[in-house]
Design an enzyme around this catalytic site. Structure first.
Site, mmCIF file in Angstrom:
data_model
loop_
_atom_site.group_PDB
_atom_site.id
_atom_site.type_symbol
_atom_site.label_atom_id
_atom_site.label_comp_id
_atom_site.label_asym_id
_atom_site.label_seq_id
_atom_site.Cartn_x
_atom_site.Cartn_y
_atom_site.Cartn_z
ATOM 1 C CE1 TYR A 62 -3.090 -2.941 0.216
ATOM 2 C CE2 TYR A 62 -3.539 -2.420 2.502
ATOM 3 C CZ TYR A 62 -3.763 -3.201 1.392
ATOM 4 O OH TYR A 62 -4.679 -4.223 1.461
ATOM 5 N N PRO A 208 -15.558 -4.343 1.890
ATOM 6 C CG PRO A 208 -15.300 -3.504 4.059
ATOM 7 C CD PRO A 208 -14.525 -3.865 2.827
ATOM 8 C CG LEU A 209 -18.324 -0.075 3.253
ATOM 9 C CD1 LEU A 209 -17.923 1.303 3.737
ATOM 10 C CD2 LEU A 209 -19.717 -0.430 3.755
ATOM 11 N N GLY A 210 -18.122 -2.546 -1.024
ATOM 12 C CA GLY A 210 -18.224 -2.634 -2.480
ATOM 13 C C GLY A 210 -17.571 -1.488 -3.209
#
Length: 280
Positions: A62, A208-210
């Site tokens: 990252y 998790p939030l697409g």
């Protein structure tokens, strides 16, 4: 129906609150380079801990290296109980470009450099970011197991893997977490989630939030009058889906962080619209 259990024991001995923070968003566009607002990125990390988040997920890729450095800058010396999970095994060639490298000498270098950047003696959870198809799995897991025996890694995890790969890996080392894509719209990882639930392995759903598709900011008022945003409902759905799920929503904004953390306090099914409840 009461809310989900608040904590999960990684490896049976490492307690984490079941809503962590993913730090990929704390880098530049394409997960490349420095954040647009470094002060805000550091504040996100500090406020997350103040709000009770004790599980941070990062990776050497990252930035590369950016999010690990920010974590250390914001939080070291670390508060008691903070669990930092990082990953290695992906190389970077530019924005949104990733390539696996599972050579033993490279994985050892990844681990040693993550320890240095994070200012740690032991990494609580080290995850193989991607299994390299060009390197025997026993070479990859064997290297990480050696580092574990040396005390540089506490627990091992895998990312983006099938049940077949998990079972092969478990024959080589103790695997305590799996990180695969999964959310209210994307159920492709349902079989792996079921496997993890059955075997008590932590399941860390990335996206998790697409990638923002599930973050409608307009409050929804279900039948019991509780108001929640689309993102909060999506996170709450995950928390109720299985006791081994540890969502790690990422953000570079403190207001969004506070909104996400509130999802831990939603009580289902009353707070969940029937269109979502039918999926649970």
């Amino acid at each position: 129906m009461t809310g989900p259990g608040d904590t999960f024991l990684i490896g049976g001995d490492l307690p984490v609150n079941r809503l962590g923070l993913g730090t990929m968003s704390l880098t530049g566009p394409g997960t490349w380079g420095e954040p647009a607002d470094k002060d805000e990125a550091l504040l996100v990390l500090r406020i997350a801990v103040e709000l009770g988040v004790n599980f941070l997920d990062t990776a050497d890729a990252y930035g590369p290296h950016v999010s690990e450095r920010l974590i250390a800058e914001a939080l070291h010396p670390y508060p008691a109980g903070l669990v930092i999970a990082t990953k290695g095994g992906l190389t970077r060639q530019g924005p949104d470009r990733w390539a696996p490298c599972g050579r033993p000498e490279y994985l050892r270098q990844c681990t040693e450099m993550s320890l240095r950047r994070l200012r740690l003696d032991t990494i609580d959870l080290y995850q193989l970011h991607r299994v390299d198809p060009l390197v025997p799995l026993d070479d990859q897991l064997g290297t990480l197991a050696d580092l574990q025996r040396e005390g540089k890694i506490r627990h091992l995890g895998l990312s983006k893997v099938s049940i077949e790969t998990i079972e092969a890996a478990r024959g080589l080392a103790e695997i305590t977490t799996i990180q695969n894509a999964f959310n209210r719209e994307d159920h492709a990882g349902e079989d792996v989630l079921g496997y993890c639930t059955d075997h008590g392995i932590g399941f860390i759903p990335y996206h998790p939030l697409g990638k923002g598709r599930l973050t409608d900011p307009d409050p929804i008022a279900p039948c019991d009058g509780t108001k929640a945003t689309g993102g909060q409902l999506a996170l709450s759905w995950l928390l109720h889906r299985s006791p081994v799920i540890i969502p790690i929503p990422g953000t570079s904004n403190t207001a969004h962080l506070r909104e996400n953390v509130q999802a831990r306090h939603l009580d289902l099914p009353g707070a969940l619209p029937s269109t979502l409840a039918s999926e649970a």
